[in-house]
Structure formats: C-alpha cells, structure tokens
Write an enzyme that holds these catalytic residues in place. Structure first.
Site, PDB file in Angstrom:
ATOM      1  N   HIS A  31       6.463   3.350  -5.487  1.00 23.97           N
ATOM      2  CA  HIS A  31       5.454   4.395  -5.676  1.00 23.97           C
ATOM      3  C   HIS A  31       5.957   5.438  -6.662  1.00 23.97           C
ATOM      4  O   HIS A  31       6.701   6.343  -6.298  1.00 23.97           O
ATOM      5  CB  HIS A  31       5.076   5.015  -4.337  1.00 23.97           C
ATOM      6  N   HIS A  38       0.564  -3.941  -5.606  1.00 21.12           N
ATOM      7  CA  HIS A  38       1.280  -4.477  -4.457  1.00 21.12           C
ATOM      8  C   HIS A  38       0.364  -4.570  -3.245  1.00 21.12           C
ATOM      9  O   HIS A  38      -0.741  -4.046  -3.246  1.00 21.12           O
ATOM     10  CB  HIS A  38       2.531  -3.644  -4.150  1.00 21.12           C
ATOM     11  N   CYS A  73      -1.525   3.486   7.668  1.00 19.25           N
ATOM     12  CA  CYS A  73      -1.409   2.655   6.466  1.00 19.25           C
ATOM     13  C   CYS A  73       0.002   2.109   6.396  1.00 19.25           C
ATOM     14  O   CYS A  73       0.921   2.677   6.980  1.00 19.25           O
ATOM     15  CB  CYS A  73      -1.661   3.474   5.205  1.00 19.25           C
ATOM     16  N   HIS A  75       2.643  -1.366   4.557  1.00 20.39           N
ATOM     17  CA  HIS A  75       2.868  -2.527   3.702  1.00 20.39           C
ATOM     18  C   HIS A  75       3.479  -3.652   4.525  1.00 20.39           C
ATOM     19  O   HIS A  75       4.453  -3.412   5.246  1.00 20.39           O
ATOM     20  CB  HIS A  75       3.844  -2.175   2.578  1.00 20.39           C
ATOM     21  N   GLU A  93       4.175   4.760  13.313  1.00 22.56           N
ATOM     22  CA  GLU A  93       3.538   6.020  12.921  1.00 22.56           C
ATOM     23  C   GLU A  93       2.918   6.762  14.093  1.00 22.56           C
ATOM     24  O   GLU A  93       2.983   7.984  14.157  1.00 22.56           O
ATOM     25  CB  GLU A  93       2.453   5.770  11.863  1.00 22.56           C
ATOM     26  N   TYR A 110      -7.681  -0.553  -4.466  1.00 16.02           N
ATOM     27  CA  TYR A 110      -7.932   0.713  -5.146  1.00 16.02           C
ATOM     28  C   TYR A 110      -6.719   1.113  -5.965  1.00 16.02           C
ATOM     29  O   TYR A 110      -5.599   0.632  -5.744  1.00 16.02           O
ATOM     30  CB  TYR A 110      -8.273   1.820  -4.149  1.00 16.02           C
ATOM     31  N   GLU A 120      -1.017   5.183  -6.474  1.00  9.80           N
ATOM     32  CA  GLU A 120      -1.196   4.111  -5.493  1.00  9.80           C
ATOM     33  C   GLU A 120      -1.989   3.023  -6.214  1.00  9.80           C
ATOM     34  O   GLU A 120      -2.992   3.306  -6.872  1.00  9.80           O
ATOM     35  CB  GLU A 120      -1.983   4.594  -4.265  1.00  9.80           C
ATOM     36  N   GLU A 122      -3.027  -0.649  -4.965  1.00  7.20           N
ATOM     37  CA  GLU A 122      -2.871  -1.556  -3.837  1.00  7.20           C
ATOM     38  C   GLU A 122      -4.059  -2.487  -3.621  1.00  7.20           C
ATOM     39  O   GLU A 122      -5.210  -2.085  -3.758  1.00  7.20           O
ATOM     40  CB  GLU A 122      -2.671  -0.749  -2.554  1.00  7.20           C
ATOM     41  N   TRP A 167      -8.261   6.612  -0.553  1.00 11.11           N
ATOM     42  CA  TRP A 167      -8.587   5.336   0.081  1.00 11.11           C
ATOM     43  C   TRP A 167      -9.513   5.538   1.268  1.00 11.11           C
ATOM     44  O   TRP A 167     -10.412   4.731   1.483  1.00 11.11           O
ATOM     45  CB  TRP A 167      -7.333   4.549   0.446  1.00 11.11           C
TER      46      TRP A 167
END
Length: 182
Positions: A31, A38, A73, A75, A93, A110, A120, A122, A167
């Site tokens: 980032h 990604h 959110c 990955h 989280e 986006y 971002e 992604e 997002w």
C-alpha cells in the site's frame, strides 16, 4: 486458534490485469502511492435485528485513518481460502465470529487514493455474515464501532460520503437489499 503474522510478514496476493494471481508481496510494502492490483475482501456484519456493524478505522491506520467503514476488511494469504481469510480477520479485528457467510458482490473491485496519496487498488469480493456472540474490537484496528439501521447508514453515506471509506460508499450503492434502498 489462528496465529496472526506481524504486518511486516503478512503477504498479499498480487494480480494481473485479468485478475489472475501473479505472485505475492509483503503487505507492509504493497500500500503505497503506486499500489499494485491485489486481492482483498470486505465483510459486512449484521446483528439479529438486521442492523449493520460499522467501524471507524483506527487513527494509526496507514490508509484512511479515522474514517467510518464496513465491519471488516483484509487480504487472503497466498493459498488461503477467502472464507478462512474473512473469518481470520473478523476474529483479529473484531474478536467476533459469524455464522454462514454469503458472497454478496463476487466481482467488486475499486481503486481509490486517500488524502496522503496512499492508493487502494483491489479486487475485493464482498461478504455478509450474521454475528455470533459479543464483539471485542482490537483498538489498533478499530477506533469506534456502532450498530446502525441500514437505511440510516445509506442516508449518512449519501449526505457525507467523505466521512466514509470509498469502498463502503461504492458497496452501499450496490447492496440495496442490505442497506434498505428501494
């Protein structure tokens, strides 16, 4: 019990223009002001009353610190299933578990740039799940959280889109049944 790798060791899956995996890179290096495409995910968590959990990103976050966003959110790691990644990040989280996960927006993607120039970029499938049990958010991830009625969230997003992650703004308009739009 899942062990969370430190940020500097966590890997993300890099994608080509066809959205095919082409390798991986450490999350801490991905980032930037020229973020490579990604793989990521978003998850919207609902309670038994149908309210949506929104979180305000911790002020220490690299991108979009302090903005309100969806529940979680993250990955997927190389070789990790998307559902396993969603469940891992929800636990990390929010200290939360969800029941069944629904893949609501499988093709969501986006690109957005925050005020500091961080990008971002992604391919970000969007999931919805219903919370099981209590929340215990990690303060390094979540500054605040609130359960909101879907129609009130959509009204807030439409009135002040700058206060929300880009997002979430895009996802809310694509999930009308979730956010109570006509």
């Amino acid at each position: 019990m899942t062990i969370i790798e430190p940020l500097e060791q966590e890997l993300v899956v890099l994608l080509d223009e066809r959205r095919e995996p082409i390798g991986s890179a450490p999350k801490a290096t991905v980032h930037t002001t020229s973020t490579a495409l990604h793989l990521a995910f978003s998850c919207h968590v609902l309670d038994n009353a149908g309210r949506m959990l929104v979180t305000r990103r911790a002020l220490s976050k690299v991108a979009w610190p302090g903005v309100w966003t969806n529940s979680c959110c993250g990955h997927p790691a190389p070789g990790e299933s998307m559902e396993a990644a969603v469940r891992r990040r929800l636990q990390h989280e929010l200290g939360a578990e969800v029941g069944e996960l629904e893949l609501a927006l499988p093709d969501f993607a986006y690109r957005a740039v925050d005020a500091s120039g961080i990008v971002e970029n992604e391919v970000c499938p969007v999931f919805v799940g219903r919370v099981v049990g209590a929340l215990d958010p990690d303060p390094t991830e979540v500054a605040e959280w609130q359960w909101v009625e879907p129609d009130q969230l959509l009204a807030g997003i439409r009135a002040t889109p700058w206060a929300f992650s880009p997002w979430l703004v895009l996802q809310a308009e694509q999930l009308p049944a979730l956010v109570g739009a006509p």
